[in-house]
Design an enzyme around this catalytic site. Structure first.
Site, short mmCIF file in Angstrom:
data_model
loop_
_atom_site.label_atom_id
_atom_site.label_comp_id
_atom_site.label_asym_id
_atom_site.label_seq_id
_atom_site.Cartn_x
_atom_site.Cartn_y
_atom_site.Cartn_z
N PRO A 86 -3.48 1.39 18.09
CA PRO A 86 -3.35 0.83 16.74
C PRO A 86 -3.43 1.91 15.64
O PRO A 86 -3.24 1.63 14.48
CB PRO A 86 -4.56 -0.10 16.61
CG PRO A 86 -5.18 -0.19 17.94
CD PRO A 86 -4.71 0.96 18.75
N TYR B 160 4.43 7.50 9.06
CA TYR B 160 3.43 6.45 8.86
C TYR B 160 4.09 5.18 8.29
O TYR B 160 3.88 4.08 8.77
CB TYR B 160 2.37 6.97 7.89
CG TYR B 160 1.13 6.14 7.75
CD1 TYR B 160 0.68 5.73 6.49
CD2 TYR B 160 0.36 5.78 8.85
CE1 TYR B 160 -0.47 4.99 6.33
CE2 TYR B 160 -0.81 5.04 8.71
CZ TYR B 160 -1.22 4.65 7.44
OH TYR B 160 -2.37 3.92 7.28
N LYS C 74 1.66 0.74 14.57
CA LYS C 74 3.07 0.68 14.99
C LYS C 74 3.40 -0.51 15.90
O LYS C 74 4.57 -0.86 16.05
CB LYS C 74 3.43 1.97 15.74
CG LYS C 74 3.42 3.20 14.85
CD LYS C 74 4.49 3.12 13.79
CE LYS C 74 4.42 4.30 12.82
NZ LYS C 74 5.27 4.09 11.65
N HIS D 159 0.85 -1.21 0.00
CA HIS D 159 0.00 0.00 0.00
C HIS D 159 0.87 1.24 0.00
O HIS D 159 1.75 1.36 0.84
CB HIS D 159 -0.85 0.03 1.27
CG HIS D 159 -2.10 -0.75 1.14
ND1 HIS D 159 -3.21 -0.47 1.85
CD2 HIS D 159 -2.40 -1.81 0.35
CE1 HIS D 159 -4.17 -1.31 1.51
NE2 HIS D 159 -3.69 -2.14 0.61
N TYR E 133 -9.56 6.29 6.84
CA TYR E 133 -9.82 6.92 8.15
C TYR E 133 -11.01 7.86 7.91
O TYR E 133 -10.87 8.83 7.17
CB TYR E 133 -8.61 7.73 8.60
CG TYR E 133 -7.35 6.90 8.86
CD1 TYR E 133 -6.33 6.84 7.92
CD2 TYR E 133 -7.20 6.17 10.03
CE1 TYR E 133 -5.18 6.07 8.14
CE2 TYR E 133 -6.05 5.41 10.27
CZ TYR E 133 -5.06 5.36 9.31
OH TYR E 133 -3.93 4.60 9.54
P1 FAS Z 1 2.43 -10.55 21.92
O1 FAS Z 1 1.49 -10.11 22.95
O2 FAS Z 1 2.10 -10.63 20.50
O3 FAS Z 1 3.17 -11.91 22.32
C1 FAS Z 1 3.47 -12.20 23.68
C2 FAS Z 1 3.46 -13.72 23.82
O4 FAS Z 1 3.85 -14.05 25.16
C3 FAS Z 1 2.07 -14.31 23.59
O5 FAS Z 1 2.16 -15.37 22.68
C4 FAS Z 1 1.65 -14.79 24.97
O6 FAS Z 1 0.87 -15.97 24.92
C5 FAS Z 1 2.98 -15.06 25.65
N1 FAS Z 1 2.94 -14.92 27.10
C6 FAS Z 1 2.35 -13.94 27.83
N2 FAS Z 1 2.54 -14.15 29.15
C7 FAS Z 1 3.29 -15.28 29.25
C8 FAS Z 1 3.81 -16.02 30.34
N3 FAS Z 1 3.61 -15.61 31.60
N4 FAS Z 1 4.51 -17.15 30.10
C9 FAS Z 1 4.74 -17.56 28.81
N5 FAS Z 1 4.26 -16.90 27.72
C10 FAS Z 1 3.55 -15.79 27.96
N6 FAS Z 1 -0.81 -3.43 16.52
C11 FAS Z 1 -0.85 -2.82 15.33
O7 FAS Z 1 0.19 -2.29 14.89
N7 FAS Z 1 -2.01 -2.77 14.57
C12 FAS Z 1 -3.16 -3.36 14.99
O8 FAS Z 1 -4.18 -3.32 14.30
C13 FAS Z 1 -3.16 -4.01 16.24
N8 FAS Z 1 -4.28 -4.63 16.68
C14 FAS Z 1 -4.26 -5.24 17.88
C15 FAS Z 1 -5.43 -5.87 18.36
C16 FAS Z 1 -5.42 -6.50 19.59
C17 FAS Z 1 -6.67 -7.14 20.09
C18 FAS Z 1 -4.24 -6.52 20.39
C19 FAS Z 1 -4.22 -7.17 21.74
C20 FAS Z 1 -3.08 -5.91 19.92
C21 FAS Z 1 -3.08 -5.28 18.66
N9 FAS Z 1 -1.93 -4.67 18.16
C22 FAS Z 1 -1.94 -4.04 16.98
C23 FAS Z 1 -0.68 -4.69 18.90
C24 FAS Z 1 -0.02 -6.03 18.69
O9 FAS Z 1 0.12 -6.30 17.34
C25 FAS Z 1 1.30 -6.03 19.42
O10 FAS Z 1 2.02 -4.84 19.19
C26 FAS Z 1 2.16 -7.23 19.07
O11 FAS Z 1 1.42 -8.39 19.31
C27 FAS Z 1 3.42 -7.19 19.95
O12 FAS Z 1 4.10 -8.38 19.80
P2 FAS Z 1 4.85 -9.06 21.07
O13 FAS Z 1 5.61 -8.02 21.79
O14 FAS Z 1 5.54 -10.25 20.54
O15 FAS Z 1 3.68 -9.45 22.08
#
Ligand code: FAS
Length: 389
Positions: free
Chosen positions: A296, A386, A300, A72, A203
């Protein structure tokens, strides 16, 4: 045997770090509380910055992404039914976003790390504990899927376990500073089996509130609706969701229509930011959502997680190979510079695309958007931030 880097969490941050360490020949073990099936099917983000894709490709982790992701170069601001396109790729050296669902990124990272590089992930663990992180011999202990307690002597521990994980909570109170900000905005996040209604992010600003048309794949779309703070999903039956999306995304003098489809996820996202400084304590290094949360709005979250993993992997590799710890000492500062820039940009966007309850602030936001639409320099600032500095 050499002590391994213990990584808590198999999301984008943890699995990228594992892949990069594995590639550098550094022993590491990933602990994940979910199953592989669960983490590979958890829909979240969907937009990757140009530089994040370049980094993944440089480490052989972007094969499927480069084949399947949409690119995009422009997005649309729809103000009271009138469309204004911002062609950010042209304004920023042709760099584009890649549209590729986060769960597909995680699937690829797990395939490379486990199946191709023989990386060690312990799935379905519980009760992870961190030990002696302030000493040169930290350790992790956990209960494995069979219910037995295990322990790993580590060289370093990487906390990649998200905002609700155990790593950050293991840092003694007062050892780090935590910045938190509620933006006073709430979104209803919707995922539907609906093909995209346009091939760009929209948006939309409507007198009744913001609406977003994001994309995830050719069959699934994500939407956002600004809802009153403290609203709940129960107030939003599917029919009301579509009525509101049609109304807020409507285009004047056009037969453009919003595609509908079965809604597969609805959740309330409270728009908040959170940053931990520094991102390390002793031999514990935090990365991704474990260290910072961002709205979101600017897409980022996942990109910052990938950047942290890249910086930490380089620092750990340098230390393990030569004993040079300069990368570890500068890790937090290097990552936080990008984190705060993303926070500033995200705040700039939040303010611009939402009508504030305070009329004066609402007009300021509108003036910001008019400047973005009408001025090449403002569009240049938007493009640079962006697509990803
Ligand atoms: P994650 O949260 O992805 O990964 C952490 C991992 O650690 C998970 O697999 C979890 O199961 C594990 N974990 C947690 N506690 C633990 C423990 N005690 N023991 C062992 N394992 C454990 N970002 C965007 O840029 N655009 C979006 O549209 C967007 N939408 C989102 C929608 C939702 C509902 C959520 C919650 C987040 C969204 N985000 C979005 C943000 C998201 O993408 C995060 O930035 C991204 O998942 C970050 O990646 P990690 O830091 O790896 O964390």
């Amino acid at each position: 045997n050499r002590r391994a880097v213990g990584i808590v969490g198999a999301g984008p941050a943890g699995l990228t770090l594992g892949n990069l360490l594995r590639e550098a020949g550094i022993p590491c073990v990933v602990l994940e509380r979910g199953t592989r099936e669960h983490v590979e099917n958890r829909p979240r983000a969907g937009v990757l910055e140009h530089r994040a894709v370049q980094m993944l490709a440089a480490h052989g982790l972007a094969d499927r992404l480069l084949q399947e992701a949409d690119r995009h170069g422009s997005c649309e601001f729809r103000v009271d039914g009138v469309a204004h396109e911002v062609d950010y790729a042209t304004l920023y050296d042709g760099q584009t976003h890649y549209i590729y669902p986060q769960q597909e990124v995680v699937k690829d990272l797990a395939r490379h790390y486990v199946d191709e590089r023989g990386g060690d992930v312990r799935w379905s663990v519980s009760d992870v504990e961190l030990h002696d992180v302030e000493t040169p011999e930290p350790a992790l202990s956990w209960t494995n899927a069979d219910g037995a307690r295990e322990r790993l002597e580590c060289s370093f521990i990487a906390g990649a376990d998200g905002f609700h994980g155990v790593a950050r909570r293991s840092i003694p109170p007062g050892a780090v500073q935590e910045f938190s900000h509620q933006h006073g905005i709430e979104w209803l996040s919707i995922l539907a089996e609906a093909p995209p209604s346009t091939h760009k992010v929209i948006y939309a600003l409507h007198p009744d509130g913001f609406a977003g048309h994001m994309l995830r794949s050719s069959t699934v779309s994500r939407y956002y609706l600004q809802v009153p703070v403290d609203d709940t999903v129960d107030n939003w039956p599917d029919e009301r969701v579509w009525t509101e999306l049609h109304k807020r995304l409507a285009l004047k003098d056009s037969d453009w229509r919003l595609n509908e489809g079965r809604i597969i996820e609805k959740r309330i996202l409270d728009m908040r930011s959170h940053v931990v400084e520094p991102m390390n304590h002793g031999n514990l290094y935090l990365l991704g959502d474990a260290a910072h949360i961002i709205t979101p709005v600017g897409a980022k979250g996942m990109n910052l997680a990938l950047h942290d993993a890249e910086v930490l992997a380089a620092a750990l590799t340098s230390y393990h190979r030569t004993g040079d710890d300069s990368g570890l000492r500068s890790y937090s500062e290097v990552c936080l510079r990008r984190v705060w820039r993303a926070q500033e940009f995200s705040q700039w966007m939040v303010f611009m695309i939402h009508r504030s309850p305070e009329p004066f602030l609402s007009r300021l936001g509108q003036a910001r958007l008019e400047h973005l639409i009408g001025s090449r320099s403002s569009a240049g600032y938007f493009a640079q931030n962006y697509v990803g500095p």
